[in-house]
Design an enzyme around this catalytic site. Structure first.
Site, PDB file in Angstrom:
ATOM      1  N   PHE A 114     -13.314  -3.175   3.120  1.00  0.00           N
ATOM      2  CA  PHE A 114     -14.451  -2.809   3.969  1.00  0.00           C
ATOM      3  C   PHE A 114     -15.731  -3.027   3.184  1.00  0.00           C
ATOM      4  O   PHE A 114     -15.783  -2.778   1.982  1.00  0.00           O
ATOM      5  CB  PHE A 114     -14.337  -1.355   4.422  1.00  0.00           C
ATOM      6  CG  PHE A 114     -13.120  -1.114   5.273  1.00  0.00           C
ATOM      7  CD1 PHE A 114     -13.134  -1.411   6.625  1.00  0.00           C
ATOM      8  CD2 PHE A 114     -11.954  -0.616   4.709  1.00  0.00           C
ATOM      9  CE1 PHE A 114     -12.007  -1.227   7.408  1.00  0.00           C
ATOM     10  CE2 PHE A 114     -10.820  -0.418   5.483  1.00  0.00           C
ATOM     11  CZ  PHE A 114     -10.844  -0.725   6.840  1.00  0.00           C
ATOM     12  N   HIS A 168      -3.196  17.512  11.616  1.00  0.00           N
ATOM     13  CA  HIS A 168      -3.098  18.932  11.946  1.00  0.00           C
ATOM     14  C   HIS A 168      -4.113  19.666  11.077  1.00  0.00           C
ATOM     15  O   HIS A 168      -4.364  19.260   9.946  1.00  0.00           O
ATOM     16  CB  HIS A 168      -1.689  19.459  11.660  1.00  0.00           C
ATOM     17  CG  HIS A 168      -1.517  20.918  11.897  1.00  0.00           C
ATOM     18  ND1 HIS A 168      -1.450  21.452  13.161  1.00  0.00           N
ATOM     19  CD2 HIS A 168      -1.426  21.959  11.044  1.00  0.00           C
ATOM     20  CE1 HIS A 168      -1.309  22.769  13.062  1.00  0.00           C
ATOM     21  NE2 HIS A 168      -1.299  23.099  11.782  1.00  0.00           N
ATOM     22  N   GLU A 189      -0.482   7.301   0.647  1.00  0.00           N
ATOM     23  CA  GLU A 189      -1.263   8.486   0.980  1.00  0.00           C
ATOM     24  C   GLU A 189      -1.031   8.859   2.433  1.00  0.00           C
ATOM     25  O   GLU A 189      -1.172   8.033   3.329  1.00  0.00           O
ATOM     26  CB  GLU A 189      -2.735   8.181   0.738  1.00  0.00           C
ATOM     27  CG  GLU A 189      -3.668   9.313   0.980  1.00  0.00           C
ATOM     28  CD  GLU A 189      -5.098   8.936   0.643  1.00  0.00           C
ATOM     29  OE1 GLU A 189      -5.985   9.690   1.058  1.00  0.00           O
ATOM     30  OE2 GLU A 189      -5.337   7.910  -0.018  1.00  0.00           O
ATOM     31  N   ARG A 232      -1.550  -1.698  11.176  1.00  0.00           N
ATOM     32  CA  ARG A 232      -2.312  -2.877  10.760  1.00  0.00           C
ATOM     33  C   ARG A 232      -2.151  -3.089   9.258  1.00  0.00           C
ATOM     34  O   ARG A 232      -1.783  -2.178   8.516  1.00  0.00           O
ATOM     35  CB  ARG A 232      -3.789  -2.718  11.102  1.00  0.00           C
ATOM     36  CG  ARG A 232      -4.456  -1.553  10.375  1.00  0.00           C
ATOM     37  CD  ARG A 232      -5.958  -1.516  10.598  1.00  0.00           C
ATOM     38  NE  ARG A 232      -6.553  -0.346   9.993  1.00  0.00           N
ATOM     39  CZ  ARG A 232      -6.892  -0.234   8.720  1.00  0.00           C
ATOM     40  NH1 ARG A 232      -6.655  -1.222   7.880  1.00  0.00           N
ATOM     41  NH2 ARG A 232      -7.451   0.870   8.255  1.00  0.00           N
ATOM     42  N   TYR A 281      -0.743  22.002  -1.492  1.00  0.00           N
ATOM     43  CA  TYR A 281      -0.433  21.666  -2.869  1.00  0.00           C
ATOM     44  C   TYR A 281       0.847  22.389  -3.312  1.00  0.00           C
ATOM     45  O   TYR A 281       1.023  23.575  -3.069  1.00  0.00           O
ATOM     46  CB  TYR A 281      -1.597  22.063  -3.775  1.00  0.00           C
ATOM     47  CG  TYR A 281      -1.267  21.996  -5.236  1.00  0.00           C
ATOM     48  CD1 TYR A 281      -1.079  20.777  -5.867  1.00  0.00           C
ATOM     49  CD2 TYR A 281      -1.124  23.144  -5.989  1.00  0.00           C
ATOM     50  CE1 TYR A 281      -0.760  20.700  -7.198  1.00  0.00           C
ATOM     51  CE2 TYR A 281      -0.805  23.082  -7.331  1.00  0.00           C
ATOM     52  CZ  TYR A 281      -0.628  21.861  -7.922  1.00  0.00           C
ATOM     53  OH  TYR A 281      -0.302  21.794  -9.247  1.00  0.00           O
ATOM     54  N   ASN A 291      -0.995  12.480  -1.618  1.00  0.00           N
ATOM     55  CA  ASN A 291      -0.659  11.259  -2.344  1.00  0.00           C
ATOM     56  C   ASN A 291       0.727  11.425  -2.937  1.00  0.00           C
ATOM     57  O   ASN A 291       0.979  12.370  -3.680  1.00  0.00           O
ATOM     58  CB  ASN A 291      -1.669  11.013  -3.467  1.00  0.00           C
ATOM     59  CG  ASN A 291      -3.039  10.711  -2.942  1.00  0.00           C
ATOM     60  OD1 ASN A 291      -3.203   9.914  -2.030  1.00  0.00           O
ATOM     61  ND2 ASN A 291      -4.040  11.372  -3.492  1.00  0.00           N
TER      62      ASN A 291
END
Length: 182
Positions: free
Chosen positions: A130, A105, A100, A125, A112, A50
């Protein structure tokens, strides 16, 4: 229709955000929880990064929310495919816009506190809500599969070789990249 930014425009914007006399703003997360999704275990998607609010807040105002794809590199490592969500994550009813990135991989450890360089090269898109977690998970997996195919196209493979992603990353504030202090 939202403006589409060229790779050069995107890179210039990112670099301009870090162009200051004092070097870059510290963009390392405060804790490992800030660097991974809160829902990582819930949706079985590997670690994602993020971006800090300061980066999200400085995105161009007319950049569309939705799902993007491109290339990413952690520190000076290999360049990998990535998928990125920019938006409000409506399923989770977020009140702040987020950016985000999921690097496609399998890393041996989390990243971090490391430097993530990304180059957005396309749009899949718009963001959408949802009705269920299963529907969200299916869409995420579908997006990842679509990205894997799209980034194998010659016009996207050549962008993997751009100078921006090949330039060595330094953790010192004195590094200069394309005339901008990092």
């Amino acid at each position: 229709m939202a403006k589409r930014y060229s790779l050069e425009e995107t890179l210039d914007f990112i670099l301009d955000q870090s162009d200051s006399e004092e070097g870059p703003e510290n963009t390392e997360p405060d804790s490992p929880e800030d660097f991974t999704t809160d829902t990582e275990d819930e949706i079985s998607i590997p670690i994602s990064a993020n971006f800090p609010e300061s980066v999200v807040d400085n995105l161009p105002a007319d950049i569309s929310t939705g799902i993007y794809y491109g290339w990413a590199r952690v520190d000076n490592g290999d360049i990998h495919k990535m998928v990125m969500s920019i938006g409000w994550n409506p399923y989770y009813k977020n009140t702040k816009k987020s950016m985000e990135t999921h690097v496609i991989h399998t890393f041996k450890e989390d990243f971090y506190g490391r430097i993530l360089s990304v180059a957005m090269v396309g749009y899949i898109r718009p963001e959408r809500g949802f009705k269920s977690l299963d529907e969200l998970i299916a869409a995420i997996h579908s997006d990842i599969e679509e990205v894997k195919i799209k980034l194998d196209l010659p016009e996207h493979l050549k962008l993997k070789e751009q100078h921006f992603l090949k330039t060595p990353v330094s953790t010192t504030a004195n590094q200069i990249l394309n005339g901008h202090r990092l």
